[in-house]
Design an enzyme around this catalytic site. Structure first.
Site, short mmCIF file in Angstrom:
data_model
loop_
_atom_site.label_atom_id
_atom_site.label_comp_id
_atom_site.label_asym_id
_atom_site.label_seq_id
_atom_site.Cartn_x
_atom_site.Cartn_y
_atom_site.Cartn_z
N TYR A 34 -15.23 -1.25 -3.68
CA TYR A 34 -14.48 -2.12 -4.60
C TYR A 34 -14.55 -3.56 -4.17
O TYR A 34 -15.02 -3.87 -3.08
CB TYR A 34 -13.02 -1.65 -4.70
CG TYR A 34 -12.15 -2.02 -3.53
CD1 TYR A 34 -12.24 -1.33 -2.32
CD2 TYR A 34 -11.23 -3.07 -3.62
CE1 TYR A 34 -11.43 -1.68 -1.24
CE2 TYR A 34 -10.44 -3.42 -2.54
CZ TYR A 34 -10.54 -2.72 -1.36
OH TYR A 34 -9.75 -3.08 -0.29
N LYS A 75 -16.45 -2.33 2.00
CA LYS A 75 -15.18 -2.36 1.25
C LYS A 75 -15.08 -1.04 0.48
O LYS A 75 -15.30 -1.00 -0.74
CB LYS A 75 -15.13 -3.59 0.34
CG LYS A 75 -13.71 -4.10 0.11
CD LYS A 75 -13.71 -5.55 -0.30
CE LYS A 75 -12.39 -6.04 -0.85
NZ LYS A 75 -11.20 -5.80 -0.04
N GLU A 133 -7.77 -7.21 12.57
CA GLU A 133 -7.49 -7.80 11.25
C GLU A 133 -6.22 -7.17 10.69
O GLU A 133 -5.69 -6.24 11.29
CB GLU A 133 -8.67 -7.58 10.29
CG GLU A 133 -8.93 -6.12 9.96
CD GLU A 133 -9.99 -5.92 8.88
OE1 GLU A 133 -10.20 -6.80 8.04
OE2 GLU A 133 -10.61 -4.83 8.90
N LEU A 153 -13.42 -6.10 7.90
CA LEU A 153 -13.98 -6.59 6.65
C LEU A 153 -14.35 -8.07 6.83
O LEU A 153 -13.55 -8.83 7.37
CB LEU A 153 -12.97 -6.45 5.50
CG LEU A 153 -13.58 -6.85 4.16
CD1 LEU A 153 -14.54 -5.76 3.67
CD2 LEU A 153 -12.53 -7.14 3.13
N1 PDD Z 1 -8.07 -7.16 0.70
N2 PDD Z 1 -9.41 -7.25 5.61
C1 PDD Z 1 -9.02 -6.24 4.83
C2 PDD Z 1 -8.81 -4.89 5.46
C3 PDD Z 1 -8.82 -6.44 3.45
O1 PDD Z 1 -8.46 -5.41 2.66
C4 PDD Z 1 -9.00 -7.73 2.91
C5 PDD Z 1 -8.85 -8.02 1.44
C6 PDD Z 1 -9.39 -8.78 3.77
C7 PDD Z 1 -9.62 -10.17 3.28
O2 PDD Z 1 -10.83 -10.28 2.55
P1 PDD Z 1 -11.02 -11.35 1.39
O3 PDD Z 1 -10.71 -12.67 2.00
O4 PDD Z 1 -12.45 -11.22 1.04
O5 PDD Z 1 -10.08 -11.00 0.28
C8 PDD Z 1 -9.59 -8.49 5.11
C9 PDD Z 1 -8.08 -7.24 -0.73
C10 PDD Z 1 -7.54 -8.52 -1.27
C11 PDD Z 1 -7.43 -6.01 -1.28
O6 PDD Z 1 -7.75 -4.93 -0.80
O7 PDD Z 1 -6.62 -6.12 -2.20
#
Ligand code: PDD
Length: 276
Positions: free
Chosen positions: A33, A147, A179, A203
């Site tokens: 996703y 992801k 993270e 991620l």
């Molecule tokens: N989550 N690490 C994890 C485990 C995440 O699920 C996310 C983002 C990030 C940050 O990534 P980015 O800056 O590309 O959004 C880091 C999204 C927003 C979600 O699952 O809703």
């Protein structure tokens, strides 16, 4: 404002859409996703998100059902149809629909789903006040750079944080900070920015990358290297980043309160706002 859904090859009513029971996303979390923010109707860093979608698909051997350009077109059309200006786009691709078996079904097309909804609003008071984060042992698999739809450990960590009165859970592996459950984490110490390196275990956040670029422009050096929980507790400033949180101040890690002066976080937040 209408929430919008796109399923397989067409726009559908979000309330009518019924995903088949045999979709492998239900059965195995077998898919990937992306979450993309749109500001004033314009998707933010769309290309970077779609590139990561392509990488996630390749990593688990799903052939994308559309080109990245076609997916970008669908995103733009979905935003336009929704008329939502401050939107969150969710894209999901499952391996397909097939009678339940673990190995990949042959010749089954992947299933593409997209929704658009109003983005979560975070008040400027909350942004200034900051998050409380609760650290927790990383119990996820080793390929968190993908992801993937398998988010059960993240769901449980977030719930644990919530039940203890915290806003976000932060993973550590044997005391090394990695993270958040839905975000990347940065610490500031003596004017330097620290964040876990882009290895397979986290991620590779798009916001994380933007922050590192902004820091470079502001002559703030970023060290992409592992650091400990003790280092986090003793940091001058801490913040988490994600598509929906942007750059979110952290005021407390476990039971440790952090300093309330956050000059570097404020500088990065101000520059981030200018990108929107
Ligand atoms: N989550 N690490 C994890 C485990 C995440 O699920 C996310 C983002 C990030 C940050 O990534 P980015 O800056 O590309 O959004 C880091 C999204 C927003 C979600 O699952 O809703």
């Amino acid at each position: 404002m209408p929430e919008i859904a796109f399923y397989k090859d067409k726009f559908v009513d979000i309330n009518d859409t019924v995903v088949p029971i045999q979709d492998r996303a239900h059965q195995f979390g077998d898919g990937i996703y992306e979450v993309i923010r749109a500001y004033n109707g314009k998707p933010f860093y769309l290309e970077a998100h779609l590139e990561r979608l392509g990488n996630s698909a390749e990593a688990i051997q799903i052939a994308l059902p559309y080109t990245l350009d076609e997916i970008a077109d669908i995103c733009h059309e979905a935003i336009a149809r929704s008329t939502i200006l401050e939107a969150e786009i969710y894209i999901q691709i499952s391996r397909g629909t097939y009678s339940r078996q673990h190995h990949f079904p042959e010749a089954t097309p992947p299933v593409f789903t997209l929704t658009v909804k109003e983005a979560r609003f975070i008040s400027s008071e909350k942004r200034t006040e900051g998050f409380r984060v609760l650290t927790t042992e990383d119990d996820r698999w080793k390929n968190c750079y993908i992801k993937s739809l398998n988010l059960l450990p993240n769901v449980l960590a977030k719930q644990k944080a919530k039940e203890h009165g915290y806003d976000e859970a932060v993973y550590h592996e044997n005391g090394t900070v990695k993270e958040g459950s839905t975000s990347n984490i940065f610490a500031v110490k003596n004017g330097l920015l620290y964040t876990y390196p882009p290895l397979k275990g986290i991620l590779h956040g798009i916001t994380r990358k933007i922050v590192i670029t902004l820091a470079g422009e502001l002559d703030i050096q970023t060290k992409e290297e592992p650091f400990s929980l003790d280092f986090l507790y003793e940091a001058d400033e801490v913040f988490v980043t994600s598509t929906s949180l942007e750059i979110m101040t952290v005021k407390q890690v476990d039971d440790r309160l952090l300093p309330t002066e956050r000059p570097i976080t404020a500088q990065l937040q101000a520059h981030f706002r200018q990108l929107k």
